[in-house]
Write an enzyme that holds these catalytic residues in place. Structure first.
Site, short mmCIF file in Angstrom:
data_model
loop_
_atom_site.label_atom_id
_atom_site.label_comp_id
_atom_site.label_asym_id
_atom_site.label_seq_id
_atom_site.Cartn_x
_atom_site.Cartn_y
_atom_site.Cartn_z
CD GLU A 142 -1.55 -0.33 3.55
OE1 GLU A 142 -2.19 0.71 3.74
OE2 GLU A 142 -1.75 -1.38 4.16
CG HIS A 180 -3.04 -6.86 10.28
ND1 HIS A 180 -1.82 -6.54 9.73
CD2 HIS A 180 -3.65 -5.67 10.57
CE1 HIS A 180 -1.71 -5.22 9.66
NE2 HIS A 180 -2.80 -4.67 10.16
CB CYS A 197 -2.67 -4.80 6.29
SG CYS A 197 -2.19 -3.21 6.93
P1 HMG Z 1 -3.24 6.73 21.11
O1 HMG Z 1 -4.35 7.65 21.34
O2 HMG Z 1 -1.90 7.31 20.92
O3 HMG Z 1 -3.06 5.70 22.28
O4 HMG Z 1 -3.62 5.87 19.84
P2 HMG Z 1 -4.04 5.32 23.49
O5 HMG Z 1 -4.17 6.47 24.41
O6 HMG Z 1 -5.28 4.69 22.95
O7 HMG Z 1 -3.13 4.24 24.20
C1 HMG Z 1 -2.84 3.04 23.58
C2 HMG Z 1 -2.91 1.92 24.64
O8 HMG Z 1 -1.88 2.15 25.59
C3 HMG Z 1 -4.22 1.91 25.44
O9 HMG Z 1 -4.50 0.55 25.72
C4 HMG Z 1 -3.85 2.63 26.72
O10 HMG Z 1 -4.67 2.28 27.83
C5 HMG Z 1 -2.43 2.17 26.91
P3 HMG Z 1 -6.01 -0.03 25.61
O11 HMG Z 1 -6.78 0.72 26.62
O12 HMG Z 1 -6.49 0.28 24.22
O13 HMG Z 1 -5.87 -1.49 25.86
N1 HMG Z 1 -1.61 3.08 27.72
C6 HMG Z 1 -0.75 2.65 28.69
N2 HMG Z 1 -0.47 1.42 29.15
C7 HMG Z 1 0.47 1.31 30.14
N3 HMG Z 1 1.09 2.40 30.69
C8 HMG Z 1 0.82 3.65 30.25
C9 HMG Z 1 -0.14 3.81 29.20
N4 HMG Z 1 -0.64 4.89 28.54
C10 HMG Z 1 -1.52 4.42 27.64
N5 HMG Z 1 1.43 4.69 30.79
C11 HMG Z 1 -3.96 4.23 18.20
C12 HMG Z 1 -3.57 4.48 19.66
C13 HMG Z 1 -3.97 2.72 17.96
C14 HMG Z 1 -5.37 4.77 17.95
C15 HMG Z 1 -2.94 4.93 17.28
O14 HMG Z 1 -1.66 4.39 17.47
C16 HMG Z 1 -3.28 4.86 15.82
O15 HMG Z 1 -4.05 5.64 15.29
N6 HMG Z 1 -2.65 3.89 15.08
C17 HMG Z 1 -2.87 3.72 13.65
C18 HMG Z 1 -4.12 2.95 13.33
C19 HMG Z 1 -4.02 1.50 13.75
O16 HMG Z 1 -2.95 0.94 13.87
N7 HMG Z 1 -5.17 0.85 13.92
C20 HMG Z 1 -5.22 -0.56 14.24
C21 HMG Z 1 -6.44 -1.26 13.64
S1 HMG Z 1 -6.60 -0.94 11.89
C22 HMG Z 1 -5.36 -1.92 11.16
O17 HMG Z 1 -4.79 -2.76 11.78
C23 HMG Z 1 -5.05 -1.64 9.74
C24 HMG Z 1 -3.72 -0.94 9.47
O18 HMG Z 1 -2.66 -1.85 9.66
C25 HMG Z 1 -3.71 -0.39 8.05
C26 HMG Z 1 -4.05 -1.29 6.90
O19 HMG Z 1 -4.82 -2.22 6.94
O20 HMG Z 1 -3.55 -0.95 5.85
C27 HMG Z 1 -3.48 0.22 10.40
#
Ligand code: HMG
Length: 445
Positions: free
Chosen positions: A83, A244, A120
């Site tokens: 991609e 994935h 992906c």
């Molecule tokens: P964010 O807002 O930076 O992070 O975005 P957050 O605040 O949601 O924190 C992440 C996790 O860390 C959470 O865990 C927090 O609680 C934890 P959860 O509650 O979800 O289990 N956390 C902590 N843990 C321990 N100690 C701490 C601490 N602070 C926080 N101190 C987000 C996270 C994934 C939204 C962002 O990284 C993002 O936008 N990523 C890109 C999109 C993505 O990867 N999506 C995944 C699904 S879609 C997919 O897989 C397709 C893709 O590969 C593309 C394709 O297909 O081509 C992306």
């Protein structure tokens, strides 16, 4: 029916590394444990200034062909899943073939080449196409080269910046494969979604939180669809579940849902009932909301049980070890999860022949796919031949300033020249632009 599947695999990581808890978190003013514990990531791989999707894909394919003693004549098909393509017409597979022709005798003039796009999941779709081409008897005794290659970069400041990565996976698909046979039974969960997309732009537009929910919803549909053709999955029948893996924290969520689903109406649910009760059934509730609340409570309790934790440690955790060190490789991500799991089995001295893997692929936009794989008796030699650890260790560890420079250097909207951080050796490198805007490549001894 003759077995068809993955005969061999090779991995090529980008030559640079960004330390997430050590370098990225302090700059963002965030707790390093958000990365190591929350997202589950220690580092991301990045491409040096002379690397791109073609060099990484060609380097992985070169290693694979050399190791397996393959010549161009043995390959009747080259598909690249990506991609991160830079051309809307000429496929990356033609560039990769051009690179390989620089180092092998012979050519790929009679190989069918293409490029697959569906975020992906395209890597798995290419694998599927290659298997079907062989099963249809069109391969004339030859195998297919499937390459999943991406530079998964996000815009600076985007929440996805923490989950970047770059690398390629090359796979040789053949009859009587040495590594895994693919099942013909498959399940799909597919819907028109706008969670992550790149409408003719380099960096994705992402609704990160929603993308997580869409992943889980489509994966669940795919599992149900798979069971409708292959029968119910029982946890005891599956050695590993490579998902994935955009980041390991995502897989933690998917694994929890999958476990709940596959233990329903089994003796495992019965045994757990004494400890945490039985799973809520929708018909027992007056409203969806009440059902969802009860389910959330059940899931929280299930997560804490020894049965779940043991299953997770044995079946899921081993799939995440490479991902933790490299980030998201988009199309290659589920394929490094398979390798991680088999690497762990090798390290543990575990006998894997005839064991089953349940593979959960996903692509935003969105589609999930589930199929089964049966491990073949050449798996140990195949996994032993990989040099993943060496590659990961050899990466140049970037400072924050290095990271800013290299991100700009790979940004198509910026015209920045950056000195290379590493010295290429025995690999293909980007060698500038041709008169029609094409990219040129050269092999460096
Ligand atoms: P964010 O807002 O930076 O992070 O975005 P957050 O605040 O949601 O924190 C992440 C996790 O860390 C959470 O865990 C927090 O609680 C934890 P959860 O509650 O979800 O289990 N956390 C902590 N843990 C321990 N100690 C701490 C601490 N602070 C926080 N101190 C987000 C996270 C994934 C939204 C962002 O990284 C993002 O936008 N990523 C890109 C999109 C993505 O990867 N999506 C995944 C699904 S879609 C997919 O897989 C397709 C893709 O590969 C593309 C394709 O297909 O081509 C992306």
């Amino acid at each position: 029916m003759t077995a068809v599947g993955i005969d061999a695999v090779e991995i090529w990581t980008g030559n640079l590394k960004l330390d997430l808890p050590g370098t990225f978190a302090p700059q963002k003013g965030e707790d390093p444990e958000k990365y190591t514990k929350g997202l589950g990531l220690n580092a991301s791989s990045f491409p040096d200034s002379y690397e791109d999707i073609v060099t990484m894909g060609a380097n992985a394919a070169h290693r694979l062909m050399e190791r397996k003693g393959l010549a161009p004549d043995d390959i009747g098909r080259i598909d690249v899943a990506t991609e991160s393509a830079f051309d809307n017409s000429k496929p990356v597979s033609t560039y990769v073939a051009g690179c390989l022709e620089q180092v092998f005798d012979g050519d790929f003039h009679h190989a069918n080449k293409g490029e697959r796009k569906f975020a992906c999941i395209a890597g798995t779709q290419s694998l599927d196409d290659a298997c079907n081409w062989i099963r249809a008897g069109r391969n004339r005794g030859r195998g297919a080269l499937v390459i999943a290659t991406d530079t998964a970069l996000y815009a600076r400041g985007d929440a996805g910046e923490a989950t970047q990565g770059a690398g390629a996976v090359a796979m040789y698909i053949s009859e009587d494969p040495d590594l895994v046979e693919l099942s013909t039974g498959q399940g799909y969960g597919s819907a028109d979604e706008t969670d992550f997309l790149k409408p003719n732009q380099q960096f994705p537009s992402v609704d990160g939180k929603r993308s997580v929910q869409v992943y889980l919803a489509r994966m669940r549909e795919a599992l149900e669809d798979y069971e409708s053709v292959a029968g119910d999955v029982h946890p005891d029948d599956v050695a590993f579940v490579p998902f994935h893996t955009p980041f390991p924290g995502m897989v933690r969520k998917a694994a929890m849902l999958a476990y709940r689903h596959v233990i329903r109406d089994t003796s495992i649910e019965d045994e757990l009932a004494e400890e945490i009760g039985r799973q809520p059934r929708p018909e027992a509730f007056d409203s969806d909301e009440a059902y969802r609340d009860a389910m959330r409570e059940y899931m929280d309790a299930l997560k804490e049980t020894a049965a779940y934790q043991e299953w997770y440690d044995a079946t899921i955790d081993p799939t995440l070890s490479i991902s933790r060190e490299v980030g998201n490789w988009y199309t290659g991500s589920v394929h490094i999860a398979r390798v991680s799991a088999l690497k762990r089995a090798l390290e543990d001295g575990r006998e894997m022949t005839d064991e089953m893997l349940l593979v959960g692929s996903y692509g935003s936009g969105a589609q999930a796919e589930i199929h089964a794989e049966t491990v073949q008796d050449g798996w140990e030699a195949e996994i032993e031949a990989l040099n993943v650890e060496e590659q990961l260790e050899d990466r140049y560890d970037m400072s924050w300033e290095d990271y800013e420079e290299i991100h700009d250097a790979h940004n198509h909207d910026m015209d920045v020249d950056v000195e290379e951080f590493t010295t290429p050796e025995s690999e293909f490198v980007f060698d500038g632009w041709g008169r029609m805007g094409e990219r040129k490549y050269r092999y460096v001894e």
